[in-house]
Design a protein around this motif. Structure first.
Motif, PDB file in Angstrom:
ATOM      1  N   LYS A  48      -0.352  -4.413   1.471  1.00  0.00           N
ATOM      2  CA  LYS A  48      -0.574  -2.683   1.262  1.00  0.00           C
ATOM      3  C   LYS A  48       0.338  -1.977   1.148  1.00  0.00           C
ATOM      4  O   LYS A  48       0.984  -0.558   0.541  1.00  0.00           O
ATOM      5  CB  LYS A  48      -1.877  -2.190   1.630  1.00  0.00           C
ATOM      6  N   MET A  51       3.689  -2.412  -1.236  1.00  0.00           N
ATOM      7  CA  MET A  51       3.402  -2.923  -1.891  1.00  0.00           C
ATOM      8  C   MET A  51       3.825  -1.330  -2.456  1.00  0.00           C
ATOM      9  O   MET A  51       4.269  -0.735  -2.895  1.00  0.00           O
ATOM     10  CB  MET A  51       2.069  -3.034  -2.662  1.00  0.00           C
ATOM     11  N   GLN A  52       2.970  -0.234  -1.338  1.00  0.00           N
ATOM     12  CA  GLN A  52       3.114   0.965  -1.610  1.00  0.00           C
ATOM     13  C   GLN A  52       4.634   1.866  -1.218  1.00  0.00           C
ATOM     14  O   GLN A  52       4.605   3.460  -0.926  1.00  0.00           O
ATOM     15  CB  GLN A  52       1.890   2.189  -0.983  1.00  0.00           C
ATOM     16  N   ASP A  69       7.102   4.995  -6.965  1.00  0.00           N
ATOM     17  CA  ASP A  69       6.350   4.608  -8.153  1.00  0.00           C
ATOM     18  C   ASP A  69       4.756   4.034  -7.836  1.00  0.00           C
ATOM     19  O   ASP A  69       4.109   4.409  -8.510  1.00  0.00           O
ATOM     20  CB  ASP A  69       7.423   3.638  -9.001  1.00  0.00           C
ATOM     21  N   VAL A  70       4.970   3.826  -6.419  1.00  0.00           N
ATOM     22  CA  VAL A  70       3.273   3.345  -6.757  1.00  0.00           C
ATOM     23  C   VAL A  70       2.232   3.693  -5.856  1.00  0.00           C
ATOM     24  O   VAL A  70       2.303   4.628  -5.183  1.00  0.00           O
ATOM     25  CB  VAL A  70       3.497   1.658  -5.836  1.00  0.00           C
ATOM     26  N   LYS A 101      -2.171   4.307  -6.482  1.00  0.00           N
ATOM     27  CA  LYS A 101      -2.496   3.642  -5.668  1.00  0.00           C
ATOM     28  C   LYS A 101      -3.358   2.348  -6.274  1.00  0.00           C
ATOM     29  O   LYS A 101      -2.907   2.217  -6.820  1.00  0.00           O
ATOM     30  CB  LYS A 101      -4.197   4.561  -6.275  1.00  0.00           C
ATOM     31  N   VAL A 102      -3.565   2.044  -4.689  1.00  0.00           N
ATOM     32  CA  VAL A 102      -4.200   0.114  -5.351  1.00  0.00           C
ATOM     33  C   VAL A 102      -5.782  -0.153  -5.008  1.00  0.00           C
ATOM     34  O   VAL A 102      -6.189   0.112  -3.947  1.00  0.00           O
ATOM     35  CB  VAL A 102      -3.417  -0.461  -4.008  1.00  0.00           C
ATOM     36  N   ALA A 103      -6.465  -0.398  -5.829  1.00  0.00           N
ATOM     37  CA  ALA A 103      -7.800  -1.391  -5.426  1.00  0.00           C
ATOM     38  C   ALA A 103      -8.277  -1.648  -4.445  1.00  0.00           C
ATOM     39  O   ALA A 103      -7.044  -2.510  -3.284  1.00  0.00           O
ATOM     40  CB  ALA A 103      -8.590  -1.485  -6.986  1.00  0.00           C
ATOM     41  N   GLN A 104      -9.079  -2.118  -3.621  1.00  0.00           N
ATOM     42  CA  GLN A 104      -8.963  -2.432  -2.338  1.00  0.00           C
ATOM     43  C   GLN A 104      -8.830  -3.501  -2.619  1.00  0.00           C
ATOM     44  O   GLN A 104      -8.331  -5.015  -1.619  1.00  0.00           O
ATOM     45  CB  GLN A 104     -10.885  -2.229  -1.398  1.00  0.00           C
TER      46      GLN A 104
END
Lengths: 142, 101
Positions: free
Chosen positions: B11, B14-15, B19-20, B22-25
């Motif tokens: 995670k 990814m972050q 640009d990224v 929120k990310v779902a769980q």
């Protein structure tokens, strides 16, 4: 809690030991074959690049749908877009398993809450049930 | 494969992209699976390259070969670009003159 403030570049890599273990598992059927350390490190770079690639594409896809959160659907579409469509069945399975786990976790919690009893009361009730079951068992004709 | 990648780390990676958002769980969990498949593919192919050159040690040049030969790995060409090529017939030796250290 801001994830971005934790440490420097090292945190944006994958743990070497974990990657090493996975490499060993993959090469199980080929004993005697080893990965050189620098090859493992290069592989880690490739892995990070892969994550970045998928994230970037998934993010774009989410944005096009005016969604602020990257969901599983977006990752699926990203994989297809980037020629990794062969990974899709496996990830859908993982997503389904995860959702099942979450649902059962929530269901257990709700059931406990809905009983309207405290944990102590529930434990006492359970002990009563055990005792009466034991009594019935002992009283039953042999 | 039973060893798992650390989901929190995925995670974070990814972050790292600004640009990224929120990310779902479930998302890093799913990316972790994709990564596992990616690794299986790349490791297996690199090992095959090593074998084709009679080497029990998979070197960076074998990984580079695996990347070059498969279109799916085109996005990695820059990363492996810095690795020297070894001629196909040559036996692998230590000290390939990499400058990575």
């Amino acid at each position: 809690m801001s994830d971005r403030e934790f440490g420097g570049n090292d945190d944006l890599s994958l743990p070497k030991a974990t990657v090493g273990k996975i490499i060993s598992e993959i090469l199980q059927s080929d004993p005697g074959v080893t990965f050189a350390k620098d090859t493992r490190d290069l592989l880690i770079e490739c892995c990070v690049e892969f994550i970045t690639l998928i994230s970037s594409e998934a993010n774009e896809i989410a944005e096009k749908e005016a969604k602020k959160t990257i969901a599983c659907e977006h990752v699926k579409a990203a994989l297809e877009e980037l020629d990794f469509g062969n990974y899709v069945p496996a990830i859908l399975e993982v997503a389904a398993d995860y959702k099942k786990q979450q649902a059962s976790r929530e269901k257990k919690q709700t059931k406990i809450e809905q009983s309207g009893m405290t944990e102590e009361e529930l434990i006492r009730q359970q002990q009563e049930l055990f005792r009466s079951a034991t009594d019935k068992f002992n009283a039953a004709p042999q | 494969i039973s060893t798992k990648f650390p989901v929190a780390r995925i995670k974070r990676i990814m972050q790292a992209d600004d640009d990224v958002g929120k990310v779902a769980q479930v998302t890093p969990v799913v990316v972790s699976k994709a990564l596992e498949l990616f690794m299986i593919s790349l490791v297996t192919k690199a090992a095959a390259e090593a074998k084709a050159r009679n080497s029990k040690r998979v070197a960076t040049t074998h990984l580079k070969q695996a990347v070059t030969k498969d279109e799916q790995f085109d996005f990695l060409s820059e990363i492996v670009g810095k690795i020297a090529d070894a001629p196909a017939a040559q036996k692998e030796e230590d000290g390939e003159g990499r400058k990575r250290k």
